[in-house]
Scaffold this motif. Structure first.
Motif, PDB file in Angstrom:
ATOM      1  N   LYS A 148       0.832  -1.213   0.000  1.00 56.56           N
ATOM      2  CA  LYS A 148       0.000   0.000   0.000  1.00 56.56           C
ATOM      3  C   LYS A 148       0.864   1.261   0.000  1.00 56.56           C
ATOM      4  CE  LYS A 148      -3.858  -2.354   0.216  1.00 56.56           C
ATOM      5  NZ  LYS A 148      -4.722  -2.460  -0.975  1.00 56.56           N
ATOM      6  N   GLU A 149       1.982   1.209  -0.696  1.00 55.71           N
ATOM      7  CA  GLU A 149       2.901   2.352  -0.706  1.00 55.71           C
ATOM      8  C   GLU A 149       3.189   2.825  -2.126  1.00 55.71           C
ATOM      9  OE1 GLU A 149       6.450   1.198   1.313  1.00 55.71           O
ATOM     10  OE2 GLU A 149       5.583   1.419   3.315  1.00 55.71           O
ATOM     11  N   TYR A 150       3.354   4.144  -2.230  1.00 55.50           N
ATOM     12  CA  TYR A 150       3.830   4.754  -3.470  1.00 55.50           C
ATOM     13  C   TYR A 150       5.332   4.960  -3.349  1.00 55.50           C
ATOM     14  CZ  TYR A 150      -0.833   5.984  -5.255  1.00 55.50           C
ATOM     15  OH  TYR A 150      -2.115   5.939  -5.748  1.00 55.50           O
ATOM     16  N   LYS A 151       6.065   4.546  -4.359  1.00 54.02           N
ATOM     17  CA  LYS A 151       7.510   4.764  -4.374  1.00 54.02           C
ATOM     18  C   LYS A 151       7.879   5.569  -5.619  1.00 54.02           C
ATOM     19  CE  LYS A 151       8.797   0.701  -1.652  1.00 54.02           C
ATOM     20  NZ  LYS A 151       9.607  -0.539  -1.580  1.00 54.02           N
ATOM     21  N   GLN A 152       8.670   6.601  -5.420  1.00 52.12           N
ATOM     22  CA  GLN A 152       9.050   7.457  -6.532  1.00 52.12           C
ATOM     23  C   GLN A 152       9.952   6.708  -7.501  1.00 52.12           C
ATOM     24  OE1 GLN A 152      10.385  11.340  -5.315  1.00 52.12           O
ATOM     25  NE2 GLN A 152      11.164  11.870  -7.339  1.00 52.12           N
ATOM     26  N   ILE A 153       9.710   6.931  -8.808  1.00 53.51           N
ATOM     27  CA  ILE A 153      10.505   6.288  -9.842  1.00 53.51           C
ATOM     28  C   ILE A 153      11.016   7.331 -10.827  1.00 53.51           C
ATOM     29  CG2 ILE A 153       9.255   4.096  -9.653  1.00 53.51           C
ATOM     30  CD1 ILE A 153       7.759   4.890 -12.236  1.00 53.51           C
ATOM     31  N   GLU A 154      11.919   6.946 -11.697  1.00 54.16           N
ATOM     32  CA  GLU A 154      12.452   7.840 -12.710  1.00 54.16           C
ATOM     33  C   GLU A 154      11.464   7.966 -13.864  1.00 54.16           C
ATOM     34  OE1 GLU A 154      15.266   9.577 -12.382  1.00 54.16           O
ATOM     35  OE2 GLU A 154      15.453   8.664 -10.381  1.00 54.16           O
ATOM     36  N   LYS A 155      11.483   9.087 -14.557  1.00 51.67           N
ATOM     37  CA  LYS A 155      10.519   9.314 -15.636  1.00 51.67           C
ATOM     38  C   LYS A 155      10.672   8.319 -16.780  1.00 51.67           C
ATOM     39  CE  LYS A 155      13.353  13.143 -17.447  1.00 51.67           C
ATOM     40  NZ  LYS A 155      13.372  14.608 -17.661  1.00 51.67           N
ATOM     41  N   GLU A 156      11.857   7.787 -16.945  1.00 47.91           N
ATOM     42  CA  GLU A 156      12.077   6.807 -18.007  1.00 47.91           C
ATOM     43  C   GLU A 156      11.361   5.486 -17.742  1.00 47.91           C
ATOM     44  OE1 GLU A 156      15.054   9.899 -18.065  1.00 47.91           O
ATOM     45  OE2 GLU A 156      14.508   8.482 -16.466  1.00 47.91           O
ATOM     46  N   GLN A 157      10.917   5.271 -16.494  1.00 45.51           N
ATOM     47  CA  GLN A 157      10.260   4.013 -16.136  1.00 45.51           C
ATOM     48  C   GLN A 157       8.759   4.016 -16.399  1.00 45.51           C
ATOM     49  OE1 GLN A 157      12.541   4.169 -12.093  1.00 45.51           O
ATOM     50  NE2 GLN A 157      11.964   2.022 -12.376  1.00 45.51           N
ATOM     51  N   LEU A 158       8.212   5.162 -16.751  1.00 46.00           N
ATOM     52  CA  LEU A 158       6.778   5.257 -17.019  1.00 46.00           C
ATOM     53  C   LEU A 158       6.445   4.664 -18.385  1.00 46.00           C
ATOM     54  CD1 LEU A 158       3.984   6.412 -16.122  1.00 46.00           C
ATOM     55  CD2 LEU A 158       4.590   8.479 -17.427  1.00 46.00           C
ATOM     56  N   ASP A 159       5.437   3.796 -18.412  1.00 44.41           N
ATOM     57  CA  ASP A 159       4.928   3.258 -19.676  1.00 44.41           C
ATOM     58  C   ASP A 159       3.456   2.924 -19.491  1.00 44.41           C
ATOM     59  OD1 ASP A 159       4.785   0.756 -18.333  1.00 44.41           O
ATOM     60  OD2 ASP A 159       6.793   0.184 -19.016  1.00 44.41           O
ATOM     61  N   ASP A 160       2.866   2.246 -20.462  1.00 47.18           N
ATOM     62  CA  ASP A 160       1.442   1.925 -20.363  1.00 47.18           C
ATOM     63  C   ASP A 160       1.193   0.477 -19.968  1.00 47.18           C
ATOM     64  OD1 ASP A 160       2.286   0.762 -22.680  1.00 47.18           O
ATOM     65  OD2 ASP A 160       0.669   1.526 -23.939  1.00 47.18           O
ATOM     66  N   SER A 161       2.167  -0.134 -19.298  1.00 51.33           N
ATOM     67  CA  SER A 161       1.988  -1.507 -18.833  1.00 51.33           C
ATOM     68  C   SER A 161       1.040  -1.571 -17.635  1.00 51.33           C
ATOM     69  CB  SER A 161       3.340  -2.122 -18.447  1.00 51.33           C
ATOM     70  OG  SER A 161       3.942  -1.398 -17.379  1.00 51.33           O
ATOM     71  N   LEU A 162       0.849  -0.420 -16.972  1.00 56.38           N
ATOM     72  CA  LEU A 162      -0.049  -0.317 -15.824  1.00 56.38           C
ATOM     73  C   LEU A 162      -0.959   0.894 -16.029  1.00 56.38           C
ATOM     74  CD1 LEU A 162       2.559  -0.786 -12.927  1.00 56.38           C
ATOM     75  CD2 LEU A 162       1.024  -2.540 -13.844  1.00 56.38           C
ATOM     76  N   PRO A 163      -2.094   0.953 -15.323  1.00 59.73           N
ATOM     77  CA  PRO A 163      -2.929   2.158 -15.390  1.00 59.73           C
ATOM     78  C   PRO A 163      -2.130   3.386 -14.950  1.00 59.73           C
ATOM     79  CG  PRO A 163      -4.099   0.368 -14.301  1.00 59.73           C
ATOM     80  CD  PRO A 163      -2.686  -0.093 -14.460  1.00 59.73           C
ATOM     81  N   ILE A 164      -2.462   4.526 -15.551  1.00 55.12           N
ATOM     82  CA  ILE A 164      -1.784   5.783 -15.236  1.00 55.12           C
ATOM     83  C   ILE A 164      -2.787   6.772 -14.663  1.00 55.12           C
ATOM     84  CG2 ILE A 164      -0.492   7.742 -16.163  1.00 55.12           C
ATOM     85  CD1 ILE A 164       0.428   5.888 -18.453  1.00 55.12           C
ATOM     86  N   LEU A 165      -2.525   7.243 -13.454  1.00 51.85           N
ATOM     87  CA  LEU A 165      -3.324   8.274 -12.799  1.00 51.85           C
ATOM     88  C   LEU A 165      -2.502   9.561 -12.794  1.00 51.85           C
ATOM     89  CD1 LEU A 165      -5.631   9.418 -11.076  1.00 51.85           C
ATOM     90  CD2 LEU A 165      -4.538   8.369  -9.068  1.00 51.85           C
ATOM     91  N   PHE A 166      -3.001  10.589 -13.450  1.00 52.80           N
ATOM     92  CA  PHE A 166      -2.299  11.867 -13.542  1.00 52.80           C
ATOM     93  C   PHE A 166      -3.040  12.899 -12.697  1.00 52.80           C
ATOM     94  CE2 PHE A 166      -0.915  15.458 -16.669  1.00 52.80           C
ATOM     95  CZ  PHE A 166       0.032  15.897 -15.754  1.00 52.80           C
TER      96      PHE A 166
END
Length: 273
Positions: A148-166
């Motif tokens: 149940k935790e959010y962990k910060q990641i690098e922008k290069e790791q973002l893709d559409d393999s998971l839902p995206i909440l902006f």
């Protein structure tokens, strides 16, 4: 209905959520949550109205309060509005919780949209402003449902393999971070126009999307500019609004962005689906 759900799940139709979805939401103590600019100003200022000039738009009022009482006051008051009292998940978020859209934009600053995805892995992007270390005006997190935790990641790791909440205007979680005063919006919009308010992946991913605008008020310049920058490259969309007549500027935005207007209460519209 099936077609709408499919488009939400595959990301071709994107919900764009505004403060108006809180209109029918009260805390467990019966306190109405802010659902428009005026009620948000009153909440920030302990229930007291401000001058007509400041009441025009909440970002102005927040800027005035920040100048008089400090940045930390505005941050803490915004957080207090959404975390000091319990309230049921507004119907709009309940509706999307079953669907879990592939890509969602939520301009509200509480954690209601996080609850849509609380049982699945997902990415969350929160807007940030007035930082001097770099141009980017966003932070990207990945959510682990087991911890149940959010962990910060690098922008290069973002893709559409998971839902995206902006959440471009920030959020109460995982840390208090809000775009709420004039200075915040000016900084965010300036960098947005330079291409630094969205992660590189989103710039391509958002092309040719349809948008479903719920609870969004386009009567003020600020939010029209925010929506324009976030949805650049859209194909079309639908604006759900209770207003019988839109202003000249609202109509121009609607026409320029190829939007269809449906005069309906958000909850009523979604329940009819």
């Amino acid at each position: 209905m099936d077609n709408i759900v499919k488009k939400l799940q595959d990301g071709t139709l994107v919900p764009f959520i505004g403060i108006g979805v809180f209109e029918h939401t009260k805390s467990s103590e019966g306190v109405q949550l802010p659902f428009d600019s005026d009620s948000l100003i009153l909440a920030l200022n302990n229930g007291r109205a401000m001058s007509d000039r400041l009441m025009y738009e909440y970002s102005r009022a927040a800027m005035s309060l920040e100048q008089r009482k400090g940045r930390e006051f505005i941050v803490q008051m915004t957080n207090h509005i959404y975390t000091s009292k319990e309230y049921d998940l507004p119907f709009t978020y309940q509706f999307f919780k079953d669907i879990k859209p592939k890509y969602m934009i939520d301009t509200n600053m509480d954690d209601s949209s996080c609850k849509i995805y609380e049982d699945v892995e997902h990415f969350m992007i929160t807007g940030t402003s007035r930082i001097s270390a770099e141009y980017d005006r966003f932070i990207i997190y990945k959510f682990d449902p087991s911890s149940k935790e959010y962990k910060q990641i690098e922008k290069e790791q973002l893709d559409d393999s998971l839902p995206i909440l902006f959440k471009p205007m920030g959020s109460t979680v995982p840390e208090m971070n809000f775009i709420i005063s004039d200075a915040d919006f000016v900084d965010w919009l300036t960098e947005a126009m330079g291409g630094y308010a969205l992660p590189p992946f989103l710039k391509g991913y958002k092309q040719d999307k349809e948008y479903l605008f719920l609870g969004v008020d386009f009567s003020r310049d600020t939010f029209r500019m925010v929506a324009h920058e976030i949805t650049l490259g859209l194909s079309s969309g639908v604006l759900i609004t209770k207003k019988d007549e839109l202003t000249k500027k609202e109509n121009k935005f609607v026409n320029t962005h190829n939007l269809k207007v449906i005069n309906e209460d958000c909850d009523v519209y979604l329940k009819a689906l």
